[in-house]
Motif scaffolding. Structure first.
Motif, mmCIF file in Angstrom:
data_model
loop_
_atom_site.group_PDB
_atom_site.id
_atom_site.type_symbol
_atom_site.label_atom_id
_atom_site.label_comp_id
_atom_site.label_asym_id
_atom_site.label_seq_id
_atom_site.Cartn_x
_atom_site.Cartn_y
_atom_site.Cartn_z
ATOM 1 N N PRO A 8 0.796 -1.229 0.000
ATOM 2 C CA PRO A 8 0.000 0.000 0.000
ATOM 3 C C PRO A 8 0.831 1.283 0.000
ATOM 4 O O PRO A 8 0.389 2.310 -0.516
ATOM 5 C CB PRO A 8 -0.836 -0.118 1.279
ATOM 6 N N SER A 9 2.041 1.245 0.531
ATOM 7 C CA SER A 9 2.879 2.443 0.558
ATOM 8 C C SER A 9 3.298 2.888 -0.841
ATOM 9 O O SER A 9 3.696 4.041 -1.034
ATOM 10 C CB SER A 9 4.121 2.223 1.426
ATOM 11 N N LEU A 10 3.219 1.993 -1.818
ATOM 12 C CA LEU A 10 3.589 2.333 -3.196
ATOM 13 C C LEU A 10 2.451 3.022 -3.944
ATOM 14 O O LEU A 10 2.688 3.663 -4.965
ATOM 15 C CB LEU A 10 4.011 1.078 -3.964
ATOM 16 N N LEU A 11 1.250 2.906 -3.448
ATOM 17 C CA LEU A 11 0.080 3.430 -4.149
ATOM 18 C C LEU A 11 -0.043 4.937 -3.954
ATOM 19 O O LEU A 11 0.057 5.429 -2.828
ATOM 20 C CB LEU A 11 -1.186 2.734 -3.654
ATOM 21 N N ASP A 12 -0.277 5.651 -5.044
ATOM 22 C CA ASP A 12 -0.561 7.079 -4.921
ATOM 23 C C ASP A 12 -1.936 7.249 -4.282
ATOM 24 O O ASP A 12 -2.652 6.279 -4.044
ATOM 25 C CB ASP A 12 -0.453 7.777 -6.276
ATOM 26 N N ARG A 13 -2.298 8.491 -3.970
ATOM 27 C CA ARG A 13 -3.555 8.757 -3.280
ATOM 28 C C ARG A 13 -4.745 8.136 -3.998
ATOM 29 O O ARG A 13 -5.576 7.462 -3.394
ATOM 30 C CB ARG A 13 -3.778 10.267 -3.120
ATOM 31 N N GLU A 103 4.129 -1.636 -13.395
ATOM 32 C CA GLU A 103 4.081 -0.907 -14.668
ATOM 33 C C GLU A 103 2.688 -0.324 -14.911
ATOM 34 O O GLU A 103 2.558 0.780 -15.438
ATOM 35 C CB GLU A 103 4.523 -1.801 -15.824
ATOM 36 N N HIS A 104 1.656 -1.046 -14.529
ATOM 37 C CA HIS A 104 0.281 -0.542 -14.638
ATOM 38 C C HIS A 104 0.116 0.721 -13.776
ATOM 39 O O HIS A 104 -0.414 1.740 -14.235
ATOM 40 C CB HIS A 104 -0.696 -1.636 -14.205
ATOM 41 N N LEU A 105 0.608 0.656 -12.545
ATOM 42 C CA LEU A 105 0.532 1.813 -11.655
ATOM 43 C C LEU A 105 1.368 2.968 -12.211
ATOM 44 O O LEU A 105 0.919 4.121 -12.199
ATOM 45 C CB LEU A 105 1.018 1.433 -10.251
ATOM 46 N N ARG A 106 2.553 2.665 -12.704
ATOM 47 C CA ARG A 106 3.422 3.708 -13.249
ATOM 48 C C ARG A 106 2.715 4.477 -14.375
ATOM 49 O O ARG A 106 2.754 5.706 -14.423
ATOM 50 C CB ARG A 106 4.733 3.098 -13.757
ATOM 51 N N ARG A 112 -1.694 11.176 -13.735
ATOM 52 C CA ARG A 112 -2.492 11.845 -12.707
ATOM 53 C C ARG A 112 -1.671 12.404 -11.540
ATOM 54 O O ARG A 112 -2.136 13.285 -10.830
ATOM 55 C CB ARG A 112 -3.564 10.911 -12.169
ATOM 56 N N ALA A 113 -0.488 11.874 -11.304
ATOM 57 C CA ALA A 113 0.314 12.334 -10.160
ATOM 58 C C ALA A 113 1.796 12.108 -10.430
ATOM 59 O O ALA A 113 2.452 11.332 -9.733
ATOM 60 C CB ALA A 113 -0.119 11.607 -8.896
#
Length: 146
Positions: A8-13, A103-106, A112-113
């Motif tokens: 969870p610490s890797l996830l943006d808001r 990579e999906h999150l990146r 967006r952020a």
């Protein structure tokens, strides 16, 4: 529905908030509270657990803890079966799945952020997994919708 395997610490808001909301929906599905999403492939890893509601409760608990660290207030009373990680079996996840999700999150964060990008591991580095998950070798999980 995206139930992140990443820590969870890797996830943006946006990913953390959406992950909380979507996992609450997954919890409702597992509890039999809705007819929608009952065949969603990402629920397989929870359904295969000896106690699926406790597993999703532990997963939600880690999201809630990260939210608290960031100063957000996720309502812990919405977790039907609060369970501590370590009191239930870990759920396996592959290094290939973690790389795919990173990579999906990146890609999402780039749009967006972009200020969050430096917080993400570099390509080729296996990212930390959600604390409920046990990392092992392998390709992208068969339940992943590409």
């Amino acid at each position: 529905m995206r139930l992140w395997s990443l820590h969870p610490s890797l996830l943006d808001r946006a990913a953390l908030v959406a992950g909380w909301r979507e996992t609450l929906l997954a919890q409702k599905v597992l509890a039999g509270g809705t007819r929608g999403y009952t065949h969603h492939p990402q629920l397989r890893r929870f359904r295969t657990q000896p106690a699926p509601l406790e597993a999703i409760g532990a997963y939600l608990g880690a999201l809630q803890q990260e939210a608290t660290v960031r100063g957000y207030r996720f309502d812990v009373t919405r977790i039907l079966h609060p369970t501590t990680i370590g009191s239930i079996p870990s759920i396996p996840v592959t290094t290939g799945q973690l790389a795919y999700e990173l990579e999906h999150l990146r890609r999402k964060v780039e749009g967006r952020a972009p200020e969050w990008l430096p917080r993400l591991p570099e390509e080729g580095v296996t990212p930390r997994a959600h604390p409920l998950l046990q990392v092992g070798p392998g390709d992208v999980e068969d339940w992943e919708v590409r």
